[in-house]
Design an enzyme around this catalytic site. Sequence first.
Site, PDB file in Angstrom:
ATOM      1  CG  LEU A 148      -2.025  40.695 131.465  1.00 21.25           C
ATOM      2  CD1 LEU A 148      -2.026  39.949 130.118  1.00 21.25           C
ATOM      3  CD2 LEU A 148      -1.885  39.776 132.463  1.00 21.25           C
ATOM      4  CG  ASP A 149       4.271  42.798 134.768  1.00 23.25           C
ATOM      5  OD1 ASP A 149       3.862  43.616 135.265  1.00 23.25           O
ATOM      6  OD2 ASP A 149       4.890  41.764 135.534  1.00 23.25           O
ATOM      7  NE  ARG A 150       6.966  47.356 126.214  1.00 18.96           N
ATOM      8  CZ  ARG A 150       7.705  48.716 125.826  1.00 18.96           C
ATOM      9  NH1 ARG A 150       8.422  49.594 126.760  1.00 18.96           N
ATOM     10  NH2 ARG A 150       7.789  48.832 124.451  1.00 18.96           N
ATOM     11  NE  ARG A 259       8.689  39.955 136.016  1.00 24.01           N
ATOM     12  CZ  ARG A 259       8.823  41.115 135.472  1.00 24.01           C
ATOM     13  NH1 ARG A 259       8.085  41.846 135.168  1.00 24.01           N
ATOM     14  NH2 ARG A 259      10.233  41.248 134.961  1.00 24.01           N
TER      15      ARG A 259
END
Length: 333
Positions: A148-150, A259
């Site tokens: 997962l993205d930060r 995104r």
Amino acid sequence: MKRIIGGATAPAKAAVKIVRVGEEFAGQRLDNFLLRELKGVPKTYVYRIIRSGEVRLNKGRAAADTRVEAGDEVRVPPVRLPERVVDASARPAPAREFPILLEDDHVLAIDKPAGVAVHGGSGVSFGVIEQLRQARPTARFLELVHRLDRETSGVLLVAKRRSALTGLQDQFRGRETGKTYLALVSGAWPANKKVIDLPLHKYLLGGDEEAAGERRVRVVGKDDPDGMRSITLVKVARRLGGFTLLEVTIKTGRTHQIRVHLASQGHPIVGDDKYGDFELNKSLQRQGLKRMFLHAWRLQFRHPATDEPVALEAPLPDDLRQFAERHAQPTTV
């Protein structure tokens, strides 16, 4: 010189080494493989020698996120660092446990908080996996199944056995899992816009030394040879004032897919510092939204040992829930 890695090794010193990947490291990312091989070497240095092509995988260039397989040969160049250089990232990560959604002998599912990387990397000393390993020193095997993205919170899977890792990764690659996110976007998302099928291309930023090498993603034409087909399913959950809360299911797992796809339709995720509306983000920060409103809400998969279906949900974190409630309207779509 060829050898099988079976554990921690000393940093490379004077000569090029050819390291053969052992069975226990099959499926690991190239950058993580090298960080294990080059103990104590700064992460920035490791990423630099990958980008420059000094590292070779089976005699060819490879990206940091390339998966190595048993029997692969990795060319490791000599490490040229002043002896006085001490890498702060080589210090042990602080031990930390995370909220557990599911745990048995094969799988650990946690609710990852926002602001924590899933693993150490360029510019990041440590992440979830390093903290878990410190918190569980007797664990024989802990590996990330996916990422997962930060700034993305929510369901994250960790394998506790090699067989579980390979089985679950096969499900992700075969699009046999169900991954649904909650995303708040600016504006009124059209209810009839339910599928985004647009190719994505990942590239690296140029510019100064600090920004160089940072990854970005953009939508490209369907005939672009560098484009990777990417499919996102979108469902309107609620209208929240000037925003729309979406349930977003990804059928492909491209970098920054949600995104970029949502932003390409004129409705970026609020709080997104890479692809979002930066002026709106500044305004929302003053209203209490300090990060991107993207949450890995639901994950469905087959258990790697029993083949039984598993459905996990992570509740919306308090900061996102409170922000949504402040903008809530009585109408639910």
